[in-house]
Design an enzyme around this catalytic site. Sequence first.
Site, PDB file in Angstrom:
ATOM      1  N   ASN A  85       0.855  -1.183   0.000  1.00 38.91           N
ATOM      2  CA  ASN A  85       0.000   0.000   0.000  1.00 38.91           C
ATOM      3  C   ASN A  85       0.892   1.235   0.000  1.00 38.91           C
ATOM      4  O   ASN A  85       1.869   1.295   0.756  1.00 38.91           O
ATOM      5  CB  ASN A  85      -0.919  -0.010   1.223  1.00 38.91           C
ATOM      6  CG  ASN A  85      -1.880  -1.176   1.204  1.00 38.91           C
ATOM      7  OD1 ASN A  85      -2.396  -1.554   0.158  1.00 38.91           O
ATOM      8  ND2 ASN A  85      -2.111  -1.780   2.364  1.00 38.91           N
ATOM      9  N   GLY A  91      -4.124   3.397   0.528  1.00 35.05           N
ATOM     10  CA  GLY A  91      -4.467   2.546   1.659  1.00 35.05           C
ATOM     11  C   GLY A  91      -3.347   2.324   2.650  1.00 35.05           C
ATOM     12  O   GLY A  91      -3.433   1.446   3.508  1.00 35.05           O
ATOM     13  N   HIS A  98       6.604  -0.988   3.838  1.00 23.58           N
ATOM     14  CA  HIS A  98       6.478  -2.390   4.237  1.00 23.58           C
ATOM     15  C   HIS A  98       5.759  -3.167   3.153  1.00 23.58           C
ATOM     16  O   HIS A  98       4.928  -2.629   2.429  1.00 23.58           O
ATOM     17  CB  HIS A  98       5.726  -2.530   5.564  1.00 23.58           C
ATOM     18  CG  HIS A  98       4.400  -1.831   5.584  1.00 23.58           C
ATOM     19  ND1 HIS A  98       4.291  -0.463   5.755  1.00 23.58           N
ATOM     20  CD2 HIS A  98       3.133  -2.293   5.437  1.00 23.58           C
ATOM     21  CE1 HIS A  98       3.016  -0.126   5.714  1.00 23.58           C
ATOM     22  NE2 HIS A  98       2.290  -1.215   5.523  1.00 23.58           N
TER      23      HIS A  98
HETATM   24  P1  5GP Z   1      -0.794  -0.546   5.770  1.00 20.65           P
HETATM   25  O1  5GP Z   1      -2.256  -0.271   5.815  1.00 20.65           O
HETATM   26  O2  5GP Z   1       0.022   0.652   6.192  1.00 20.65           O
HETATM   27  O3  5GP Z   1      -0.325  -1.121   4.461  1.00 20.65           O
HETATM   28  O4  5GP Z   1      -0.533  -1.701   6.796  1.00 20.65           O
HETATM   29  C1  5GP Z   1      -0.090  -1.509   8.098  1.00 20.65           C
HETATM   30  C2  5GP Z   1      -0.245  -2.829   8.796  1.00 20.65           C
HETATM   31  O5  5GP Z   1       0.524  -2.794   9.980  1.00 20.65           O
HETATM   32  C3  5GP Z   1      -1.673  -3.169   9.189  1.00 20.65           C
HETATM   33  O6  5GP Z   1      -2.066  -4.385   8.558  1.00 20.65           O
HETATM   34  C4  5GP Z   1      -1.623  -3.291  10.712  1.00 20.65           C
HETATM   35  O7  5GP Z   1      -2.403  -4.371  11.182  1.00 20.65           O
HETATM   36  C5  5GP Z   1      -0.150  -3.505  10.985  1.00 20.65           C
HETATM   37  N1  5GP Z   1       0.336  -2.947  12.220  1.00 20.65           N
HETATM   38  C6  5GP Z   1       0.172  -1.659  12.644  1.00 20.65           C
HETATM   39  N2  5GP Z   1       0.775  -1.467  13.821  1.00 20.65           N
HETATM   40  C7  5GP Z   1       1.344  -2.658  14.156  1.00 20.65           C
HETATM   41  C8  5GP Z   1       2.112  -3.090  15.283  1.00 20.65           C
HETATM   42  O8  5GP Z   1       2.407  -2.342  16.226  1.00 20.65           O
HETATM   43  N3  5GP Z   1       2.509  -4.396  15.295  1.00 20.65           N
HETATM   44  C9  5GP Z   1       2.217  -5.252  14.266  1.00 20.65           C
HETATM   45  N4  5GP Z   1       2.675  -6.504  14.377  1.00 20.65           N
HETATM   46  N5  5GP Z   1       1.503  -4.874  13.186  1.00 20.65           N
HETATM   47  C10 5GP Z   1       1.067  -3.590  13.145  1.00 20.65           C
END
Ligand code: 5GP
Length: 110
Positions: A85, A91, A98
Amino acid sequence: MEDCIFCKIVAKTVNANIMYEDDNLVVFPDMHPKANTHLLIVPKRHINSLLDLSHSDDALIAHIILQLPKLARQMGAKGFRTIINTGREGGQHVDHLHIHLLAGNLQIAP
Ligand code: 5GP
Ligand code: ZN
C-alpha cells in the site's frame, strides 16, 4: 523517526515477535492478520513509502523481493500474495515502507 511504530519495532522498543532479521530488514506477523500467514517485511531504514525510493535503493529492494519466497516456504506456503500500500490514497496507514506477505485462506481481493 521517533513516532514511527515500525522504527520502534526495528529498535526493539516495541515487541513484534520478529521471526527474521538481517542487516537490512525485519519480518514480523501483522497484528491484524488477513490470512493464515500475514507477515510484514520492513526495511530497517525509515523510508516513508515506495514514493520515496530511488535507484540508490536497488539493492535493498532486490534483497527484500528475493526474501519473500524464502519466507513463504518457511511458513509452508506454496504460493503467496504481496501487497504494498502506497500513500493514504493507496491505503497505507503506517508511513514506513512495508510489504505484506499473505498466504493461506486469503480474505482480501487483489
Ligand atoms: P498498511 O495499511 O500501512 O499497508 O498496513 C499496516 C499494517 O501494519 C496493518 O495491517 C496493521 O495491522 C499492521 N500494524 C500496525 N501497527 C502494528 C504493530 O504495532 N505491530 C504489528 N505486528 N503490526 C502492526
Ligand atoms: Zn519508521
